[in-house]
Design a protein around this motif. Structure first.
Motif, PDB file in Angstrom:
ATOM      1  N   GLU A 103     -10.379  33.721  -4.276  1.00 40.21           N
ATOM      2  CA  GLU A 103     -10.513  34.800  -3.301  1.00 40.21           C
ATOM      3  C   GLU A 103      -9.891  36.102  -3.774  1.00 40.21           C
ATOM      4  O   GLU A 103     -10.332  37.173  -3.368  1.00 40.21           O
ATOM      5  N   ARG A 104      -8.879  36.033  -4.640  1.00 35.98           N
ATOM      6  CA  ARG A 104      -8.316  37.285  -5.152  1.00 35.98           C
ATOM      7  C   ARG A 104      -9.350  38.041  -5.961  1.00 35.98           C
ATOM      8  O   ARG A 104      -9.456  39.270  -5.880  1.00 35.98           O
ATOM      9  N   ILE A 105     -10.132  37.321  -6.741  1.00 33.32           N
ATOM     10  CA  ILE A 105     -11.173  37.971  -7.533  1.00 33.32           C
ATOM     11  C   ILE A 105     -12.304  38.445  -6.626  1.00 33.32           C
ATOM     12  O   ILE A 105     -12.837  39.542  -6.794  1.00 33.32           O
ATOM     13  N   LEU A 106     -12.657  37.620  -5.637  1.00 32.09           N
ATOM     14  CA  LEU A 106     -13.693  38.050  -4.692  1.00 32.09           C
ATOM     15  C   LEU A 106     -13.236  39.262  -3.878  1.00 32.09           C
ATOM     16  O   LEU A 106     -14.049  40.129  -3.538  1.00 32.09           O
ATOM     17  N   ALA A 107     -11.940  39.338  -3.583  1.00 30.97           N
ATOM     18  CA  ALA A 107     -11.429  40.511  -2.872  1.00 30.97           C
ATOM     19  C   ALA A 107     -11.635  41.769  -3.706  1.00 30.97           C
ATOM     20  O   ALA A 107     -11.982  42.836  -3.178  1.00 30.97           O
ATOM     21  N   ILE A 140     -23.717  42.610  -6.011  1.00 31.68           N
ATOM     22  CA  ILE A 140     -24.532  41.423  -6.285  1.00 31.68           C
ATOM     23  C   ILE A 140     -23.683  40.453  -7.087  1.00 31.68           C
ATOM     24  O   ILE A 140     -23.108  40.826  -8.116  1.00 31.68           O
ATOM     25  N   LEU A 141     -23.587  39.209  -6.611  1.00 37.00           N
ATOM     26  CA  LEU A 141     -22.875  38.164  -7.332  1.00 37.00           C
ATOM     27  C   LEU A 141     -23.885  37.125  -7.806  1.00 37.00           C
ATOM     28  O   LEU A 141     -24.544  36.470  -6.998  1.00 37.00           O
ATOM     29  N   ILE A 142     -24.002  36.996  -9.129  1.00 36.51           N
ATOM     30  CA  ILE A 142     -24.886  35.994  -9.729  1.00 36.51           C
ATOM     31  C   ILE A 142     -24.066  34.721  -9.886  1.00 36.51           C
ATOM     32  O   ILE A 142     -23.116  34.671 -10.670  1.00 36.51           O
ATOM     33  N   THR A 143     -24.417  33.693  -9.128  1.00 43.16           N
ATOM     34  CA  THR A 143     -23.596  32.486  -9.079  1.00 43.16           C
ATOM     35  C   THR A 143     -23.890  31.568 -10.265  1.00 43.16           C
ATOM     36  O   THR A 143     -24.780  31.832 -11.081  1.00 43.16           O
ATOM     37  N   GLY A 144     -23.151  30.467 -10.340  1.00 45.13           N
ATOM     38  CA  GLY A 144     -23.225  29.577 -11.486  1.00 45.13           C
ATOM     39  C   GLY A 144     -24.355  28.566 -11.403  1.00 45.13           C
ATOM     40  O   GLY A 144     -25.167  28.559 -10.474  1.00 45.13           O
ATOM     41  N   GLY A 145     -24.366  27.692 -12.394  1.00 52.13           N
ATOM     42  CA  GLY A 145     -25.422  26.691 -12.522  1.00 52.13           C
ATOM     43  C   GLY A 145     -25.816  26.552 -13.977  1.00 52.13           C
ATOM     44  O   GLY A 145     -25.009  26.184 -14.820  1.00 52.13           O
ATOM     45  N   ASP A 146     -27.051  26.891 -14.283  1.00 56.87           N
ATOM     46  CA  ASP A 146     -27.591  26.776 -15.637  1.00 56.87           C
ATOM     47  C   ASP A 146     -28.153  28.141 -16.037  1.00 56.87           C
ATOM     48  O   ASP A 146     -29.127  28.609 -15.432  1.00 56.87           O
ATOM     49  N   GLN A 147     -27.557  28.769 -17.040  1.00 49.86           N
ATOM     50  CA  GLN A 147     -28.019  30.094 -17.420  1.00 49.86           C
ATOM     51  C   GLN A 147     -29.440  30.089 -17.987  1.00 49.86           C
ATOM     52  O   GLN A 147     -30.169  31.071 -17.863  1.00 49.86           O
ATOM     53  N   LYS A 148     -29.853  28.968 -18.586  1.00 51.49           N
ATOM     54  CA  LYS A 148     -31.232  28.892 -19.075  1.00 51.49           C
ATOM     55  C   LYS A 148     -32.208  28.889 -17.897  1.00 51.49           C
ATOM     56  O   LYS A 148     -33.264  29.519 -17.952  1.00 51.49           O
ATOM     57  N   ARG A 149     -31.879  28.156 -16.860  1.00 55.14           N
ATOM     58  CA  ARG A 149     -32.707  28.163 -15.646  1.00 55.14           C
ATOM     59  C   ARG A 149     -32.763  29.572 -15.051  1.00 55.14           C
ATOM     60  O   ARG A 149     -33.827  30.056 -14.655  1.00 55.14           O
ATOM     61  N   LEU A 150     -31.616  30.234 -14.991  1.00 53.29           N
ATOM     62  CA  LEU A 150     -31.564  31.584 -14.428  1.00 53.29           C
ATOM     63  C   LEU A 150     -32.491  32.526 -15.171  1.00 53.29           C
ATOM     64  O   LEU A 150     -33.310  33.231 -14.554  1.00 53.29           O
ATOM     65  N   ASP A 189     -14.742  28.891 -11.960  1.00 52.36           N
ATOM     66  CA  ASP A 189     -13.644  28.058 -11.462  1.00 52.36           C
ATOM     67  C   ASP A 189     -14.258  27.063 -10.508  1.00 52.36           C
ATOM     68  O   ASP A 189     -14.766  27.425  -9.463  1.00 52.36           O
ATOM     69  N   GLU A 190     -14.212  25.791 -10.863  1.00 53.28           N
ATOM     70  CA  GLU A 190     -14.860  24.785 -10.026  1.00 53.28           C
ATOM     71  C   GLU A 190     -14.253  24.714  -8.628  1.00 53.28           C
ATOM     72  O   GLU A 190     -14.899  24.272  -7.689  1.00 53.28           O
ATOM     73  N   GLN A 191     -13.006  25.150  -8.497  1.00 55.29           N
ATOM     74  CA  GLN A 191     -12.384  25.219  -7.172  1.00 55.29           C
ATOM     75  C   GLN A 191     -12.597  26.628  -6.614  1.00 55.29           C
ATOM     76  O   GLN A 191     -11.738  27.483  -6.675  1.00 55.29           O
ATOM     77  N   ARG A 192     -13.803  26.858  -6.085  1.00 55.48           N
ATOM     78  CA  ARG A 192     -14.181  28.225  -5.730  1.00 55.48           C
ATOM     79  C   ARG A 192     -13.297  28.835  -4.645  1.00 55.48           C
ATOM     80  O   ARG A 192     -13.176  30.038  -4.547  1.00 55.48           O
ATOM     81  N   ARG A 202     -22.485  28.457  -0.164  1.00 52.00           N
ATOM     82  CA  ARG A 202     -21.636  28.294   1.024  1.00 52.00           C
ATOM     83  C   ARG A 202     -20.174  28.680   0.803  1.00 52.00           C
ATOM     84  O   ARG A 202     -19.605  29.429   1.614  1.00 52.00           O
ATOM     85  N   PRO A 203     -19.507  28.215  -0.274  1.00 46.08           N
ATOM     86  CA  PRO A 203     -18.093  28.606  -0.433  1.00 46.08           C
ATOM     87  C   PRO A 203     -17.917  30.112  -0.582  1.00 46.08           C
ATOM     88  O   PRO A 203     -16.916  30.667  -0.120  1.00 46.08           O
ATOM     89  N   TYR A 204     -18.876  30.776  -1.223  1.00 47.26           N
ATOM     90  CA  TYR A 204     -18.785  32.227  -1.374  1.00 47.26           C
ATOM     91  C   TYR A 204     -18.987  32.921  -0.026  1.00 47.26           C
ATOM     92  O   TYR A 204     -18.289  33.891   0.295  1.00 47.26           O
ATOM     93  N   GLN A 205     -19.953  32.443   0.732  1.00 49.45           N
ATOM     94  CA  GLN A 205     -20.168  33.022   2.061  1.00 49.45           C
ATOM     95  C   GLN A 205     -18.905  32.924   2.907  1.00 49.45           C
ATOM     96  O   GLN A 205     -18.507  33.892   3.575  1.00 49.45           O
ATOM     97  N   GLU A 206     -18.281  31.753   2.890  1.00 45.44           N
ATOM     98  CA  GLU A 206     -17.082  31.542   3.708  1.00 45.44           C
ATOM     99  C   GLU A 206     -15.935  32.426   3.235  1.00 45.44           C
ATOM    100  O   GLU A 206     -15.226  33.037   4.044  1.00 45.44           O
ATOM    101  N   ALA A 207     -15.766  32.522   1.921  1.00 44.44           N
ATOM    102  CA  ALA A 207     -14.689  33.354   1.380  1.00 44.44           C
ATOM    103  C   ALA A 207     -14.936  34.826   1.668  1.00 44.44           C
ATOM    104  O   ALA A 207     -14.015  35.562   2.056  1.00 44.44           O
TER     105      ALA A 207
END
Length: 299
Positions: free
Chosen positions: A24-28, A99-109, A17-20, A59-64
């Motif tokens: 917060e409900r999912i992060l909760a 552990i939360l694996i964040t987004g970006g490029d799965q090939k890079r990951l 979700d680009e609007q991270r 940063r948005p995950y840390q804040e949430a």
């Protein structure tokens, strides 16, 4: 209710979700799954190796997470394979509760951490610490053994429209796509299933997540839904057509599970992790759910 054993780690597969800040409900739920009963403040790690801008991604995950009461949130950014093989880096993951694996490029990951000490530490955390391993967006696609690496198919399933790569292997014989309904990715997933009918397709909408308790069952949470594609019994001409041609697919089964859906494996008992889920999976999706919840020998 069942009590998790040390081999009962769980997965949280998030559709992105680009609007991270809206997630917060999912992060909760992630915090709850990572903490478990009597442990409200888990040790959380954000693995940002899929991104070239780890601080901005984290940063948005840390804040949430801070708003949700998490006081221990560690960022792990292995930028290359040398760092991903550093025992000290791997140790930070292996001792995490979530552990939360964040987004970006799965090939890079996968090019960065695939087959490294960090990869092994993820599996160790899931198996030995009963941790919750979550992945969002690119991190979600990478959670399967067969990873959707690239491609698009906007108008129809076409041969070669998408490609596969090796993923982390938390679930097997399944390929995961994310941002599913919002980016109209059903044809991309069908293109892969046409050429790889032994795989199940799993599409997860934005602001939606699938909770997978190994050996027990699944639950869909969030605002959207989860699409399951089963082509094991289909008839297709994908092997005989040219690259880019539209494939014929006959007998494909498609199942849609909206948020609030959830099923247990036959014989499984209700769990503290799957909220109010008591229904046994109906026959058409039992094999799918069995694959999702099967324990990988590596983890």
């Amino acid at each position: 209710m069942t009590t998790p054993t040390k081999e009962d780690g769980c997965l949280l597969i998030i559709g992105g979700d680009e609007q991270r800040q809206c997630r917060e409900r999912i992060l909760a739920r992630f915090v709850e799954l990572a903490g478990g009963p009597g442990h409200p403040d888990p040790n959380v790690v954000l693995l940002t190796s899929a991104s070239q801008e780890p601080e901005e991604m984290a940063r948005p995950y840390q804040e949430a997470l801070a708003r949700l009461g998490v006081t221990r949130c560690d960022i792990v950014h292995a930028a290359n394979r040398e760092q991903a093989n550093d025992p000290a880096v791997a140790e930070r993951i292996a001792h995490a509760d979530g552990i939360l694996i964040t987004g970006g490029d799965q090939k890079r990951l996968m090019a960065t951490i695939g087959g490294t000490a960090v990869d092994q530490a993820l599996h160790e955390a899931l198996k030995r610490r009963c941790a919750c391993v979550a992945g969002t967006s690119a991190g979600a696609s990478a959670m399967a053994g067969h990873m959707l690496a690239s491609g698009s198919a906007e108008y129809a399933p076409a041969k070669g429209a998408a490609t596969l790569g090796a993923g982390l292997g938390f679930v097997q014989h399944i390929v995961i796509d994310q941002h599913f309904s919002q980016r109209h990715r059903i044809n991309r997933l069908l293109s892969l299933i046409a050429q790889n009918p032994y795989l199940y397709g799993l599409g997860i909408d934005e602001d939606t997540a699938l909770v997978v308790e190994r050996g027990v069952g699944i639950e869909v949470i969030g605002d959207g839904g989860v699409t399951l594609v089963d082509g094991r019994a289909m008839i297709t001409n994908a092997a005989d057509i040219g690259e880019g041609e539209q494939a014929e697919l006959i007998g494909v089964q498609l199942h849609v599970l909206p948020a609030g859906s959830g099923y247990l494996l036959p014989g499984a008992q209700a769990s503290t992790r799957l909220k109010h889920i008591e229904r046994e999976a109906p026959a058409p999706i039992q094999a799918f759910i069995s694959n999702l919840t099967k324990r990988n020998p590596l983890s």
